[in-house]
Design a protein around this motif. Structure first.
Motif, PDB file in Angstrom:
ATOM      1  N   THR A  16     -30.624 101.739 -17.036  1.00  0.00           N
ATOM      2  CA  THR A  16     -30.175 102.809 -15.249  1.00  0.00           C
ATOM      3  C   THR A  16     -29.198 101.754 -14.640  1.00  0.00           C
ATOM      4  OG1 THR A  16     -32.491 103.903 -16.224  1.00  0.00           O
ATOM      5  CG2 THR A  16     -31.417 103.258 -13.409  1.00  0.00           C
ATOM      6  N   VAL A  17     -28.020 102.378 -13.360  1.00  0.00           N
ATOM      7  CA  VAL A  17     -28.020 101.706 -12.631  1.00  0.00           C
ATOM      8  C   VAL A  17     -28.627 101.818 -10.940  1.00  0.00           C
ATOM      9  CG1 VAL A  17     -25.821 101.543 -11.562  1.00  0.00           C
ATOM     10  CG2 VAL A  17     -25.288 101.936 -13.641  1.00  0.00           C
ATOM     11  N   VAL A  18     -28.900 100.656 -10.094  1.00  0.00           N
ATOM     12  CA  VAL A  18     -30.028 100.980  -9.236  1.00  0.00           C
ATOM     13  C   VAL A  18     -28.746 100.741  -8.483  1.00  0.00           C
ATOM     14  CG1 VAL A  18     -31.933  99.994  -8.528  1.00  0.00           C
ATOM     15  CG2 VAL A  18     -32.007 100.289 -10.887  1.00  0.00           C
ATOM     16  N   ALA A  19     -28.336 101.189  -7.355  1.00  0.00           N
ATOM     17  CA  ALA A  19     -28.314 101.376  -6.544  1.00  0.00           C
ATOM     18  C   ALA A  19     -28.248 100.727  -4.905  1.00  0.00           C
ATOM     19  CB  ALA A  19     -26.321 102.121  -5.461  1.00  0.00           C
ATOM     20  N   VAL A  20     -28.439  99.790  -4.039  1.00  0.00           N
ATOM     21  CA  VAL A  20     -29.423 100.178  -2.964  1.00  0.00           C
ATOM     22  C   VAL A  20     -27.889 100.372  -2.052  1.00  0.00           C
ATOM     23  CG1 VAL A  20     -30.137  98.384  -1.355  1.00  0.00           C
ATOM     24  CG2 VAL A  20     -30.292  98.705  -4.070  1.00  0.00           C
ATOM     25  N   ILE A  21     -28.447 101.314  -1.114  1.00  0.00           N
ATOM     26  CA  ILE A  21     -27.647 101.097  -0.504  1.00  0.00           C
ATOM     27  C   ILE A  21     -28.163 100.988   1.296  1.00  0.00           C
ATOM     28  CG2 ILE A  21     -25.659 103.132   1.173  1.00  0.00           C
ATOM     29  CD1 ILE A  21     -26.241 104.577  -1.117  1.00  0.00           C
ATOM     30  N   ASN A  22     -27.842 100.049   2.130  1.00  0.00           N
ATOM     31  CA  ASN A  22     -28.310 100.032   3.743  1.00  0.00           C
ATOM     32  C   ASN A  22     -26.994 100.835   4.689  1.00  0.00           C
ATOM     33  OD1 ASN A  22     -31.152  98.463   3.097  1.00  0.00           O
ATOM     34  ND2 ASN A  22     -29.447  96.991   2.095  1.00  0.00           N
ATOM     35  N   GLY A  23     -27.978 100.927   5.851  1.00  0.00           N
ATOM     36  CA  GLY A  23     -27.031 101.716   6.861  1.00  0.00           C
ATOM     37  C   GLY A  23     -27.461 102.085   7.905  1.00  0.00           C
ATOM     38  N   GLU A  24     -26.933 102.795   8.853  1.00  0.00           N
ATOM     39  CA  GLU A  24     -27.626 104.040  10.276  1.00  0.00           C
ATOM     40  C   GLU A  24     -27.002 104.540  10.397  1.00  0.00           C
ATOM     41  OE1 GLU A  24     -27.032 102.783  14.883  1.00  0.00           O
ATOM     42  OE2 GLU A  24     -27.974 100.881  13.613  1.00  0.00           O
TER      43      GLU A  24
ATOM     44  N   SER B 103     -31.799 103.408  10.941  1.00  0.00           N
ATOM     45  CA  SER B 103     -31.821 102.603   9.916  1.00  0.00           C
ATOM     46  C   SER B 103     -32.204 103.281   8.535  1.00  0.00           C
ATOM     47  CB  SER B 103     -31.928 100.667  10.594  1.00  0.00           C
ATOM     48  OG  SER B 103     -30.987 100.650  11.322  1.00  0.00           O
ATOM     49  N   PHE B 104     -32.187 103.181   7.789  1.00  0.00           N
ATOM     50  CA  PHE B 104     -32.100 102.889   6.723  1.00  0.00           C
ATOM     51  C   PHE B 104     -31.657 102.886   4.563  1.00  0.00           C
ATOM     52  CE2 PHE B 104     -27.977 105.899   6.576  1.00  0.00           C
ATOM     53  CZ  PHE B 104     -27.364 105.032   5.852  1.00  0.00           C
ATOM     54  N   THR B 105     -33.035 102.048   4.216  1.00  0.00           N
ATOM     55  CA  THR B 105     -32.265 101.853   3.043  1.00  0.00           C
ATOM     56  C   THR B 105     -32.782 102.900   2.148  1.00  0.00           C
ATOM     57  OG1 THR B 105     -33.111 100.328   4.010  1.00  0.00           O
ATOM     58  CG2 THR B 105     -32.786 100.271   1.309  1.00  0.00           C
ATOM     59  N   PHE B 106     -31.796 103.202   1.395  1.00  0.00           N
ATOM     60  CA  PHE B 106     -31.102 104.371   0.434  1.00  0.00           C
ATOM     61  C   PHE B 106     -30.462 104.197  -1.076  1.00  0.00           C
ATOM     62  CE2 PHE B 106     -29.368 108.237  -1.653  1.00  0.00           C
ATOM     63  CZ  PHE B 106     -29.606 109.109  -1.183  1.00  0.00           C
ATOM     64  N   THR B 107     -31.686 104.237  -1.871  1.00  0.00           N
ATOM     65  CA  THR B 107     -31.853 103.600  -3.280  1.00  0.00           C
ATOM     66  C   THR B 107     -31.868 104.312  -4.279  1.00  0.00           C
ATOM     67  OG1 THR B 107     -32.820 101.931  -2.447  1.00  0.00           O
ATOM     68  CG2 THR B 107     -32.963 102.251  -5.331  1.00  0.00           C
ATOM     69  N   GLU B 108     -30.774 104.349  -4.799  1.00  0.00           N
ATOM     70  CA  GLU B 108     -30.897 105.465  -6.184  1.00  0.00           C
ATOM     71  C   GLU B 108     -30.376 105.042  -7.355  1.00  0.00           C
ATOM     72  OE1 GLU B 108     -28.845 109.301  -4.467  1.00  0.00           O
ATOM     73  OE2 GLU B 108     -27.028 108.024  -5.210  1.00  0.00           O
ATOM     74  N   HIS B 109     -31.184 105.584  -8.916  1.00  0.00           N
ATOM     75  CA  HIS B 109     -31.567 105.218  -9.526  1.00  0.00           C
ATOM     76  C   HIS B 109     -30.922 106.346 -11.110  1.00  0.00           C
ATOM     77  CE1 HIS B 109     -34.743 103.423  -7.900  1.00  0.00           C
ATOM     78  NE2 HIS B 109     -35.045 102.540  -9.133  1.00  0.00           N
ATOM     79  N   TYR B 110     -29.672 105.454 -11.214  1.00  0.00           N
ATOM     80  CA  TYR B 110     -28.735 106.245 -12.446  1.00  0.00           C
ATOM     81  C   TYR B 110     -28.899 106.453 -13.494  1.00  0.00           C
ATOM     82  CZ  TYR B 110     -26.138 107.094  -7.369  1.00  0.00           C
ATOM     83  OH  TYR B 110     -26.270 107.163  -6.273  1.00  0.00           O
ATOM     84  N   ALA B 111     -29.181 107.189 -14.123  1.00  0.00           N
ATOM     85  CA  ALA B 111     -29.740 107.179 -15.862  1.00  0.00           C
ATOM     86  C   ALA B 111     -28.424 108.056 -16.062  1.00  0.00           C
ATOM     87  CB  ALA B 111     -30.662 107.422 -16.272  1.00  0.00           C
TER      88      ALA B 111
ATOM     89  N   SER C  74     -35.469 105.323   2.357  1.00  0.00           N
ATOM     90  CA  SER C  74     -36.607 104.439   3.214  1.00  0.00           C
ATOM     91  C   SER C  74     -37.630 105.307   4.248  1.00  0.00           C
ATOM     92  CB  SER C  74     -36.252 103.053   4.312  1.00  0.00           C
ATOM     93  OG  SER C  74     -35.227 103.331   5.271  1.00  0.00           O
ATOM     94  N   VAL C  75     -36.758 106.415   5.541  1.00  0.00           N
ATOM     95  CA  VAL C  75     -36.872 107.302   6.951  1.00  0.00           C
ATOM     96  C   VAL C  75     -37.399 107.621   5.968  1.00  0.00           C
ATOM     97  CG1 VAL C  75     -34.674 106.929   7.685  1.00  0.00           C
ATOM     98  CG2 VAL C  75     -34.343 109.173   6.321  1.00  0.00           C
ATOM     99  N   TRP C  76     -38.040 108.061   4.785  1.00  0.00           N
ATOM    100  CA  TRP C  76     -39.233 109.061   4.241  1.00  0.00           C
ATOM    101  C   TRP C  76     -40.776 108.725   4.630  1.00  0.00           C
ATOM    102  CZ3 TRP C  76     -36.389 110.416  -1.360  1.00  0.00           C
ATOM    103  CH2 TRP C  76     -35.634 111.039  -0.950  1.00  0.00           C
ATOM    104  N   TYR C  77     -40.753 107.205   4.963  1.00  0.00           N
ATOM    105  CA  TYR C  77     -42.347 106.745   4.594  1.00  0.00           C
ATOM    106  C   TYR C  77     -42.575 106.147   5.889  1.00  0.00           C
ATOM    107  CZ  TYR C  77     -39.755 106.684   0.294  1.00  0.00           C
ATOM    108  OH  TYR C  77     -39.116 106.636  -1.293  1.00  0.00           O
ATOM    109  N   GLY C  78     -43.841 105.604   6.324  1.00  0.00           N
ATOM    110  CA  GLY C  78     -44.651 105.617   7.408  1.00  0.00           C
ATOM    111  C   GLY C  78     -45.220 106.355   7.789  1.00  0.00           C
TER     112      GLY C  78
ATOM    113  N   PRO D 140     -45.218 110.238  -0.227  1.00  0.00           N
ATOM    114  CA  PRO D 140     -46.441 108.929  -0.012  1.00  0.00           C
ATOM    115  C   PRO D 140     -44.979 107.549  -0.728  1.00  0.00           C
ATOM    116  CG  PRO D 140     -47.198 110.144  -1.799  1.00  0.00           C
ATOM    117  CD  PRO D 140     -46.300 110.824  -1.175  1.00  0.00           C
ATOM    118  N   GLU D 141     -45.524 106.461  -0.285  1.00  0.00           N
ATOM    119  CA  GLU D 141     -44.321 104.961  -0.046  1.00  0.00           C
ATOM    120  C   GLU D 141     -43.835 105.604  -2.089  1.00  0.00           C
ATOM    121  OE1 GLU D 141     -42.419 102.279   1.459  1.00  0.00           O
ATOM    122  OE2 GLU D 141     -43.668 102.691   2.024  1.00  0.00           O
ATOM    123  N   GLY D 142     -42.267 104.854  -2.073  1.00  0.00           N
ATOM    124  CA  GLY D 142     -41.912 104.927  -3.484  1.00  0.00           C
ATOM    125  C   GLY D 142     -41.881 106.386  -4.082  1.00  0.00           C
ATOM    126  N   THR D 143     -42.244 107.049  -3.881  1.00  0.00           N
ATOM    127  CA  THR D 143     -42.100 108.065  -4.127  1.00  0.00           C
ATOM    128  C   THR D 143     -40.778 109.253  -4.122  1.00  0.00           C
ATOM    129  OG1 THR D 143     -43.252 109.665  -2.619  1.00  0.00           O
ATOM    130  CG2 THR D 143     -43.952 109.397  -4.617  1.00  0.00           C
ATOM    131  N   GLY D 144     -39.547 110.178  -4.290  1.00  0.00           N
ATOM    132  CA  GLY D 144     -38.518 110.195  -4.128  1.00  0.00           C
ATOM    133  C   GLY D 144     -38.121 111.747  -4.803  1.00  0.00           C
TER     134      GLY D 144
END
Length: 832
Positions: free
Chosen positions: A751-759, A764-772, A792-796, A802-806
């Motif tokens: 799986t390709v795991v891509a992490v994108i940080n931006g605003e 601010s957000f951290t967007f993580t995608e798992h490309y299988a 990251s904006v979905w949690y808190g 729930p944290e970590g779900t997507g």
């Protein structure tokens, strides 16, 4: 169990030592002749029950066409295996090997006794006691020649297993590969300078546990998935391997399959070595001294009422997770997980004053009585480390709980440990993947030995919905049915005939009855001087030519003709009898029964014929053992368990999460968020088949990839970018990426795991995608993807995600800027 506890042991290297005077397979020194054969000085012999089970393609004469030094061959499915009959003394040899697999001695043929029992079962007597370096070697076509000091057992076309268990030796593909891997990964490096005594029972037991565990784990290797992940079917794999097809695509696929398999084997071996390295002197008695023992199990299945058995129809899924605990005071306590509220329920104990027993019937002095299937502590023996427990209601139902293996679990991953043990395998899916066991956590592998002779009849409470029969069967759905499966039998005489049937007329028999996957017929013939009672077993066998299902009589040898008797044990009501007989163990797999169910009984209770088993005192219920845990380990498991992961059972290959474009001020969010475990389950589900290994790092970095209007670049150094247009303007974010390896088993390997940080809009957000990549078409240069996205904006605080779900969704990478149409409502953009 006593384990070796020295520095070499702690390094995970339990060693074999063959000194200058090798002891052969005996427990005392032997003299060796110049030709390498051995004449043990002891007259002691050991008789091993041996079962032979090999692939059909090896029977009877093609063993030489297979290279057993290649462990890949153990991938051949058990569906291709069968028991082997009519092997003689000439097909077996007994040898002694060193830590490299070199044959250092061959036991003379005149010191080996081979007796065929039937249906692939044999008894083999060899000089001396069980030894790890003493192997029983099987040669199917009698063309194998083993010469001491010249033959390496791994270079032969033989199947073999070590003589370590007087309870039974299984010779098959798994035993061969397990021992090969043991030599390679454990014995080889430390063999020459080792001091391990191959005749010491305690030390042999430690290694035997490793080899047996490896063998069990090899049977769990998923052949079809590994092969499918590399672009072949099992039929193509077998044909290509047999016929030596030279097509480069086949050759490449086979090489990749072998690499994937060897990775799994190495992981299995390492895990088992670690288990032995982490062994402790803890016993089951010690667990009770520390507060008691705990067990866990789970059952997950689709309800029969589910339309088309659709796995993603949550309302039709049955989930059951249980936790049991028993201490040295009080009775067994049961906890059931409440999946609706994601919490363990209140502990429940069986109260004889208020609760009704509805488990198996057992014959007591007062007749048949239900057991409670709830146990209480009786006593412990600190010398042997064993514990006695008994059924709360039936005192005669007692078990001695024996310690087979004990582990210090500190630092081990909870999910991984639970997943490698059959009883807890489905339970592991509900465990937090990052949870580990803490200090003091201990697991003990046990088995249960029946203390008294007991007659059991199986019990299946009818409950409110009944049994589905046209007649009332007195609350117990466990009845014996006639051949047509329509009518419950009411008398033992309805099962007995004086005219034995054949394959051709068994379906016309009025006395044949069903049991599991066979038809049974009890034959009674009498003369003026004697009465003979035998059992005919007719197995359902598929005819490969036309796929018809036929009935064939199970052929037992003269030594194992099945005979039945009438008996009147104490407690049976006046005038009543039971029928009793023992199945050959060769039928155990066909019947799907355990060792303690081989002796079958039938009796009339409440007006209907019931079936069950007779278990003799001293009989072990489960020879493979079962893990139980001390209170510290149980607390760790409880804390790591979370019903949120039930979604892993509710997905299929085509599953996609719902999406709300307007949520979180335009960022968007999944309507019903999913877990990473559900994503992994979806990737591996039927139809997706896991990661397509042809989508390599070189492929990923070769292009700019387009998906839903977004442009992705993946640089070889792990950097990259994603670009898209928003409100007519070009927007670019940097990303970092990796391709997951087997080091992280929680995400599909590849799986390709891509992490994108931006605003965006000041957020601010951290967007993580798992490309299988579940498919790659090199001609069109399209990578089919299953994707798992988190933001990251979905949690808190204030969020119900729930944290970590997507989100789980489906898309594709293409090498041209053409938007791909998918069933997903989201565009896959970083920001909407």
């Amino acid at each position: 169990m006593v384990f070796l506890n020295n520095d070499k042991f702690k390094k995970g290297l339990l060693t074999l030592a063959v000194s200058a005077a090798i002891s052969g397979c005996g427990s005392s020194s032997s003299s060796s002749s110049t030709d390498g054969t051995t004449t043990p000085s002891t007259t002691e012999t050991t008789t091993f029950p041996v079962t032979v089970d090999v692939p059909e393609s090896l029977v009877p004469t093609v063993a030489a066409s297979f290279d057993w030094s290649n462990p890949l061959k153990s991938l051949i499915s058990s569906a291709y295996a069968q028991t082997v009959a009519d092997l003689g003394k000439e097909n077996f040899e007994v040898v002694v090997v060193d830590g490299d697999g070199n044959v250092v001695q061959v036991v003379p043929a005149d010191q080996i006794q081979v007796t065929e029992i039937g249906n692939g079962e044999y008894e083999i007597s060899v000089p001396g006691e069980p030894q790890l370096n003493c192997l029983i070697v099987l040669d199917l076509d009698n063309s194998l020649t083993i010469t001491a000091n010249e033959t390496n057992i791994n270079d032969t076309n033989a199947l073999f297993a070590p003589t370590t268990s007087e309870e039974g030796v299984d010779i098959d593909l798994e035993s061969t590969v397990a021992y090969q891997q043991f030599l390679e990964d454990v014995a080889e490096d430390a063999f020459e300078d080792g001091t391990y005594d191959v005749t010491d029972r305690a030390q042999v037991a430690a290694i035997e546990q490793l080899v047996n565990n490896v063998e069990q784990e090899l049977e769990r290797v998923d052949l079809e998935t590994i092969i499918a992940n590399n672009g072949l079917t099992i039929e193509q794999f077998l044909a290509a391997d047999d016929e030596g097809v030279s097509d480069q695509t086949i050759i490449d696929a086979l090489a990749a399959i072998e690499e994937d398999f060897e990775t799994e084997v190495n992981n299995i071996i390492q895990e088992q070595v670690d288990d032995i390295a982490n062994a402790t002197s803890t016993t089951i008695a010690s667990l009770f001294e520390e507060g008691g023992l705990n067990w866990f199990e789970a059952d997950v299945f689709v309800s029969s009422s589910s339309p088309n058995n659709e796995p993603y129809s949550k309302e039709f899924y049955d989930l059951d997770a249980d936790w049991g605990s028993i201490a040295s005071s009080g009775t067994e306590t049961f906890y059931e997980y409440d999946f609706d509220n994601n919490e363990w329920g209140e502990g429940e104990t069986f109260d004889p004053n208020t609760d009704s027993a509805d488990d198996d019937l057992v014959l007591t002095a007062n007749g048949w009585s239900n057991t409670s299937d709830s146990f209480e502590f009786v006593s412990s023996d600190t010398v042997t480390g064993t514990v006695m427990i008994r059924d709360v209601l039936i005192n005669n139902v007692q078990y001695q709980v024996n310690t087979l293996q004990a582990l210090d679990l500190e630092g081990k991953n909870v999910e991984d440990f639970m997943a490698t043990n059959a009883d807890e395998e489905e339970f592991s899916t509900f465990i937090d993947s990052d949870a580990t066991f803490g200090a003091g956590a201990t697991a003990v592998k046990v088995n249960f030995t029946e203390v008294n002779d007991n007659y059991y009849l199986w019990y299946d409470a009818s409950g409110e919905v009944g049994c589905g029969f046209e007649v009332d069967v007195s609350g117990n759905c466990e009845v014996v049915m006639d051949y047509n499966g329509n009518t419950p039998l009411t008398q033992l005489s309805q099962m007995v005939t004086d005219t034995p049937s054949t394959e051709e007329n068994i379906t016309e028999s009025e006395t044949a009855f069903r049991f599991s996957n066979v038809l049974l017929e009890l034959v009674e013939t009498s003369s003026d001087t004697s009465t003979t009672r035998t059992v005919n077993v007719f197995e359902y066998v598929q005819n490969d030519s036309d796929l018809d299902i036929a009935l064939e009589r199970f052929e037992a040898s003269d030594q194992s003709v099945i005979t039945w008797t009438y008996e009147t044990p104490t407690g049976l009501p006046d005038g009543e009898q039971i029928i009793k007989f023992t199945f050959p163990s060769g039928l155990k797999e066909t019947l799907d029964i355990d060792d303690n169910e081989l002796t079958h009984i039938y009796a009339v209770v409440d007006g209907y014929v019931r079936q069950g088993s007779f278990v003799a005192a001293g009989q072990t219920e489960d020879s493979s053992g079962e893990w139980v845990f001390n209170s510290t380990a149980a607390d760790n498991i409880e804390n790591a368990f979370d019903g949120i992961y039930q979604d892993a059972f509710l997905v299929d290959c085509g599953y996609e999460s719902g999406w709300d474009d307007d949520a979180f001020n335009g960022f968007g969010a999944p309507i019903e968020p999913n877990t990473l475990k559900a994503f992994t389950a979806s990737v591996n589900a039927e139809g997706c088949g896991g990661i397509d290994s042809s989508a390599t790092s070189a492929v990923i970095t070769a292009n700019t990839w387009y998906e839903g209007g977004d442009a992705f670049t993946f640089n070889a150094d792990g950097t990259g970018s994603v670009s898209f247009q928003e409100d007519g303007e070009d927007v670019t974010f940097a990303l970092t990426w990796t391709i997951n390896t087997a080091a992280d088993d929680n995400i599909p390997n590849g799986t390709v795991v891509a992490v994108i940080n931006g605003e965006q809009d000041g957020v601010s957000f951290t967007f993580t995608e798992h490309y299988a990549p579940v498919g790659y078409d090199s001609e069109t240069n399209v990578i089919s993807l299953k994707i798992f996205s988190t933001n990251s904006v979905w949690y808190g605080e204030g969020s119900d995600i729930p944290e970590g779900t997507g989100e789980i969704w489906t898309a594709a990478f293409t090498d041209s800027n053409t938007e791909t149409t998918t069933e997903d409502d989201s565009t896959g953009e970083v920001a909407q």
